[in-house]
Design a protein around this motif. Structure first.
Motif, PDB file in Angstrom:
ATOM      1  N   ARG A   6      47.468  21.406  64.388  1.00  0.00           N
ATOM      2  CA  ARG A   6      47.928  20.527  65.471  1.00  0.00           C
ATOM      3  C   ARG A   6      49.253  21.065  66.027  1.00  0.00           C
ATOM      4  O   ARG A   6      50.216  21.251  65.287  1.00  0.00           O
ATOM      5  N   LEU A   8      52.316  20.740  68.994  1.00  0.00           N
ATOM      6  CA  LEU A   8      52.998  20.008  70.064  1.00  0.00           C
ATOM      7  C   LEU A   8      53.541  21.040  71.045  1.00  0.00           C
ATOM      8  O   LEU A   8      54.392  21.852  70.688  1.00  0.00           O
ATOM      9  N   ILE A  21      49.788  17.390  72.952  1.00  0.00           N
ATOM     10  CA  ILE A  21      49.334  17.602  71.568  1.00  0.00           C
ATOM     11  C   ILE A  21      47.907  18.129  71.617  1.00  0.00           C
ATOM     12  O   ILE A  21      47.028  17.520  72.240  1.00  0.00           O
ATOM     13  N   TRP A  60      56.979  11.084  69.521  1.00  0.00           N
ATOM     14  CA  TRP A  60      55.727  11.857  69.557  1.00  0.00           C
ATOM     15  C   TRP A  60      55.527  12.606  68.244  1.00  0.00           C
ATOM     16  O   TRP A  60      54.415  12.631  67.700  1.00  0.00           O
ATOM     17  N   HIS A  64      52.261  11.651  66.084  1.00  0.00           N
ATOM     18  CA  HIS A  64      51.139  12.608  66.089  1.00  0.00           C
ATOM     19  C   HIS A  64      51.206  13.654  64.981  1.00  0.00           C
ATOM     20  O   HIS A  64      50.250  14.379  64.754  1.00  0.00           O
ATOM     21  N   PRO A  66      52.570  16.817  64.436  1.00  0.00           N
ATOM     22  CA  PRO A  66      52.160  18.212  64.660  1.00  0.00           C
ATOM     23  C   PRO A  66      52.609  19.095  63.505  1.00  0.00           C
ATOM     24  O   PRO A  66      53.533  18.723  62.763  1.00  0.00           O
TER      25      PRO A  66
END
Length: 200
Positions: A6, A8, A21, A60, A64, A66
């Motif tokens: 993952r 960003l 993302i 973020w 998420h 990352p």
């Protein structure tokens, strides 16, 4: 996540900072997880603006999670003030990533364009069109900063294996060179020992 990475992607800017993302890792496959923009008002003081964008980026990162952060490398162009703001935002984001022990990688605009469109000279519209196709989005991400952030994330996914291979090749070459120098030194020492022993 079974080999999925993952990323960003960040298109740094003081007024609009693009965020994207993307999950990837299976060949050239890539999936858009989230896309948006962190904003700050030109009316506010610089410190407040950096804080506003930084806070949103940190939200973020925490939401998420990352594994790596890809930021567009800033180049000095015509407007020095714009470049300064962009560089300051890049620093704030790199710091937020460092606090979470996330690696930060910088990619130049031409690297991103070449990875996404095959040409380092592609314009913003071409990049937006290509990233919309690559990620299978129903509509183009808006504004352009958001599309650029997704392009950065995909660029990193596609370039990272190549960068890893280059780093491994460089490490192997450096090790071979070290071994070669060590063998040369041993040979010289052995020669000196032999010739030194013959001298009266």
């Amino acid at each position: 996540m079974g080999g999925v990475v993952r990323v960003l992607g960040v298109d740094p800017g003081l007024t609009r900072c693009g965020l994207g993302i993307v999950d990837g890792g299976r060949g050239r496959e890539a999936d858009c997880v989230a896309v948006g923009v962190a904003r700050s008002s030109a009316e506010d003081e610089l410190a407040s603006r950096l804080l506003a964008v930084g806070d949103e980026v940190e939200r973020w990162m925490d939401a998420h999670r990352p594994e790596v952060v890809a930021i567009e490398r800033v180049f000095s162009q015509h407007n020095v003030r714009t470049v300064m703001g962009t560089a300051q935002i890049s620093g704030v984001i790199a710091l937020a990533a460092a606090r979470r022990e996330l690696p930060v990688v910088f990619h130049t605009p031409s690297e991103v364009k070449a990875a996404i469109s095959g040409s380092g000279r592609a314009d913003k519209n071409q990049v937006t069109t290509m990233i919309t196709k690559i990620l299978g989005l129903s509509s183009a991400p808006k504004p352009a900063d958001a599309a650029d952030a997704l392009a950065l994330a995909v660029c990193h996914l596609w370039r990272a294996p190549m960068m890893d291979r280059l780093a491994q090749a460089e490490a192997r070459a450096a090790e071979l060179a070290r071994n070669h120098r060590a063998r040369l030194k041993q040979a010289q020492q052995a020669t000196q020992a032999r010739t030194g022993g013959k001298k009266k």
